[in-house]
Design a protein around this motif. Structure first.
Motif, short mmCIF file in Angstrom:
data_model
loop_
_atom_site.label_atom_id
_atom_site.label_comp_id
_atom_site.label_asym_id
_atom_site.label_seq_id
_atom_site.Cartn_x
_atom_site.Cartn_y
_atom_site.Cartn_z
N VAL A 143 8.39 27.50 6.65
CA VAL A 143 7.59 28.23 7.68
C VAL A 143 5.96 28.63 7.15
N ALA A 144 5.96 27.80 5.72
CA ALA A 144 4.53 27.96 5.16
C ALA A 144 4.15 29.35 4.89
N PRO A 145 4.84 30.12 4.02
CA PRO A 145 4.78 31.47 3.82
C PRO A 145 3.37 31.74 2.93
N THR A 146 3.09 31.02 2.10
CA THR A 146 2.04 31.10 1.24
C THR A 146 0.59 31.22 1.73
N PRO A 147 0.31 30.41 2.54
CA PRO A 147 -1.04 30.46 3.28
C PRO A 147 -1.16 31.61 4.34
N LYS A 148 0.27 31.91 4.94
CA LYS A 148 0.24 33.24 5.89
C LYS A 148 -0.12 34.40 4.97
N LYS A 149 0.57 34.60 3.98
CA LYS A 149 0.48 35.74 3.17
C LYS A 149 -0.90 35.85 2.69
N ALA A 150 -1.63 34.57 2.59
CA ALA A 150 -3.41 34.74 2.18
C ALA A 150 -4.20 35.27 3.31
N VAL A 151 -3.80 34.88 4.39
CA VAL A 151 -4.34 35.55 5.71
C VAL A 151 -4.20 36.69 5.76
N CYS A 152 -2.87 37.20 5.71
CA CYS A 152 -2.26 38.55 5.88
C CYS A 152 -3.20 39.27 4.75
N ALA A 153 -3.31 38.91 3.57
CA ALA A 153 -3.86 39.66 2.60
C ALA A 153 -5.37 40.20 2.99
N VAL A 154 -5.94 39.09 3.30
CA VAL A 154 -7.45 39.26 3.28
C VAL A 154 -7.74 39.93 4.70
N ARG A 155 -6.86 39.91 5.68
CA ARG A 155 -7.00 40.69 6.81
C ARG A 155 -6.73 42.11 6.52
N GLY A 156 -5.73 42.47 5.77
CA GLY A 156 -5.13 43.43 5.41
C GLY A 156 -6.27 44.32 4.47
N ALA A 157 -6.86 43.55 3.63
CA ALA A 157 -8.01 44.08 2.82
C ALA A 157 -8.96 44.68 3.56
N TRP A 158 -9.45 43.79 4.63
CA TRP A 158 -10.63 44.35 5.84
C TRP A 158 -10.12 45.68 6.41
N TYR A 159 -8.39 45.67 6.76
CA TYR A 159 -8.13 46.88 7.32
C TYR A 159 -8.29 48.04 6.51
N TYR A 160 -7.99 47.95 5.26
CA TYR A 160 -7.86 48.88 4.15
C TYR A 160 -9.24 49.37 3.93
N ASP A 161 -10.43 48.58 3.94
CA ASP A 161 -11.58 48.85 3.87
C ASP A 161 -12.22 49.59 4.90
N VAL A 201 1.57 23.14 5.27
CA VAL A 201 0.51 23.96 5.54
C VAL A 201 -0.14 23.90 6.77
N ASP A 202 0.16 22.36 7.48
CA ASP A 202 -0.32 22.22 8.89
C ASP A 202 0.45 23.12 9.65
N ALA A 203 1.66 23.69 9.40
CA ALA A 203 2.32 24.51 10.55
C ALA A 203 1.29 25.86 10.55
N ALA A 204 0.64 26.02 9.32
CA ALA A 204 -0.18 27.42 9.39
C ALA A 204 -1.71 27.09 10.06
N SER A 205 -2.00 25.89 10.25
CA SER A 205 -3.42 25.64 10.55
C SER A 205 -4.03 26.36 11.80
N TYR A 206 -3.22 26.73 12.54
CA TYR A 206 -3.73 27.52 13.70
C TYR A 206 -4.22 28.89 13.58
N LEU A 207 -3.73 29.62 12.26
CA LEU A 207 -4.09 30.86 12.04
C LEU A 207 -4.90 31.04 10.56
N LEU A 208 -5.25 29.75 9.99
CA LEU A 208 -6.00 30.11 8.90
C LEU A 208 -7.35 30.74 9.02
N GLY A 209 -7.87 30.75 10.12
CA GLY A 209 -9.09 31.53 10.41
C GLY A 209 -10.18 31.55 9.46
N PRO A 210 -10.35 32.81 8.78
CA PRO A 210 -8.97 33.68 8.57
C PRO A 210 -9.27 34.91 9.68
N ASP A 211 -10.24 34.91 10.49
CA ASP A 211 -10.47 35.90 11.56
C ASP A 211 -10.00 35.28 12.66
#
Length: 293
Positions: A143-161, A201-211
């Motif tokens: 499920v390509a967890p690494t790019p999805k964790k990257a996106v979740c981490a940066v969005r999470g950082a925005w939230y916690y800011d 990674v192509d499986a995560a291309s739809y959400l790489l955003g990051p926004d």
């Protein structure tokens, strides 16, 4: 005004009619989605982190599309992007089922009691991205967890800011900075995965955003990897020699985006302009440290 619009009133979101069934604990619930249109979103500026800011809406208050991106089971707190919700094999099911109590304990130690039966808000939005990171730690490479964790981490950082702004002095800035550092590592790992093909990674291309408003795709991965490396260079490499090596590698990666932007008019000028500014900053710091000339 139509009857539908009247019924919506000042609501930001609605519950889907279709049932959503949790593959981990079988809890049946209705997924929450955001209404489209109606003047709910007032787009503001784009930050250097490729985050789209939204102005506070006088009619609706705070509105954030990222609140509704992730599926979260309100019972066991299993969390995933919708496309990954049901794509679990037996091993993943066992791991995520066995970790349900720990998952709740971990998030509630940070955010207090969680009730995802309620409508999403700033706190639940922030929690959802931490939960997603924890759950994707148990997912396999399919499920390509690494790019999805990257996106979740940066969005999470925005939230916690944002949470830190709302509730200062409670340590949320430390969570923000930790998430930024995690994002830097996972974005760098994603760059390597793009070369090795060890995850699809192509499986995560739809959400790489990051926004959610603009998907910068793989250009965004290259830029954010370099941006976050620069921002957290002290934490990522305290040793001067290691830091110089880290910066040189990041600059060479960034040059692929900056160089391709100069060669092609099809690249969006916004990200190319930001890449150029960052590239110049890399050159200056590397030269000051006695690196490449």
């Amino acid at each position: 005004m139509t009857a539908t619009a009247l019924a919506q009133g000042k609501k930001i979101s609605f519950r889907n009619k279709e049932d959503t069934v949790c593959p981990i604990c079988s809890e049946v619930h209705q997924r929450e989605s955001m209404f489209q249109g109606g003047g709910r979103l007032i787009a503001g500026k784009l930050t250097q982190e490729l985050r789209r800011l939204y102005e506070k809406n006088k009619k609706f208050g705070r509105v954030s599309p990222n609140d509704y991106v992730l599926n979260v089971c309100p019972r066991c707190l299993y969390t995933a992007f919708p496309k990954d919700w049901s794509t679990l094999d037996a091993d993943e099911l066992i791991k995520l089922r066995e970790s349900a109590e720990v998952r709740r304990k971990n998030i509630e130690s940070i955010m207090g009691p969680m009730d995802f039966y309620q409508e999403r808000n700033l706190i639940l939005g922030a929690a959802s991205y931490l939960l997603a990171i924890e759950c994707y730690q148990s997912r396999k490479v399919t499920v390509a967890p690494t790019p999805k964790k990257a996106v979740c981490a940066v969005r999470g950082a925005w939230y916690y800011d944002d949470v830190n702004t709302e509730f200062p002095g409670m340590g949320y800035d430390k969570i923000r900075d930790l998430l930024y550092q995690k994002a830097a590592g996972w974005y760098t790992d994603t760059m390597e995965i793009m070369q090795s093909g060890s995850e699809p990674v192509d499986a995560a291309s739809y959400l790489l955003g990051p926004d959610t408003d603009k998907n910068w795709g793989f250009d965004g991965v290259i830029y954010l990897s370099a941006y976050l490396t620069m921002k957290f260079k002290e934490e990522l490499a305290p040793d001067p020699a290691a830091k110089l090596n880290l910066l040189i590698r990041a600059k060479r990666t960034l040059s692929r985006l900056y160089g391709s932007g100069k060669a092609s008019k099809s690249k969006p000028s916004v990200i190319i302009d930001m890449a150029k500014e960052l590239y110049d900053e890399y050159n200056k710091i590397i030269e000051e440290m006695g690196g490449e000339k």
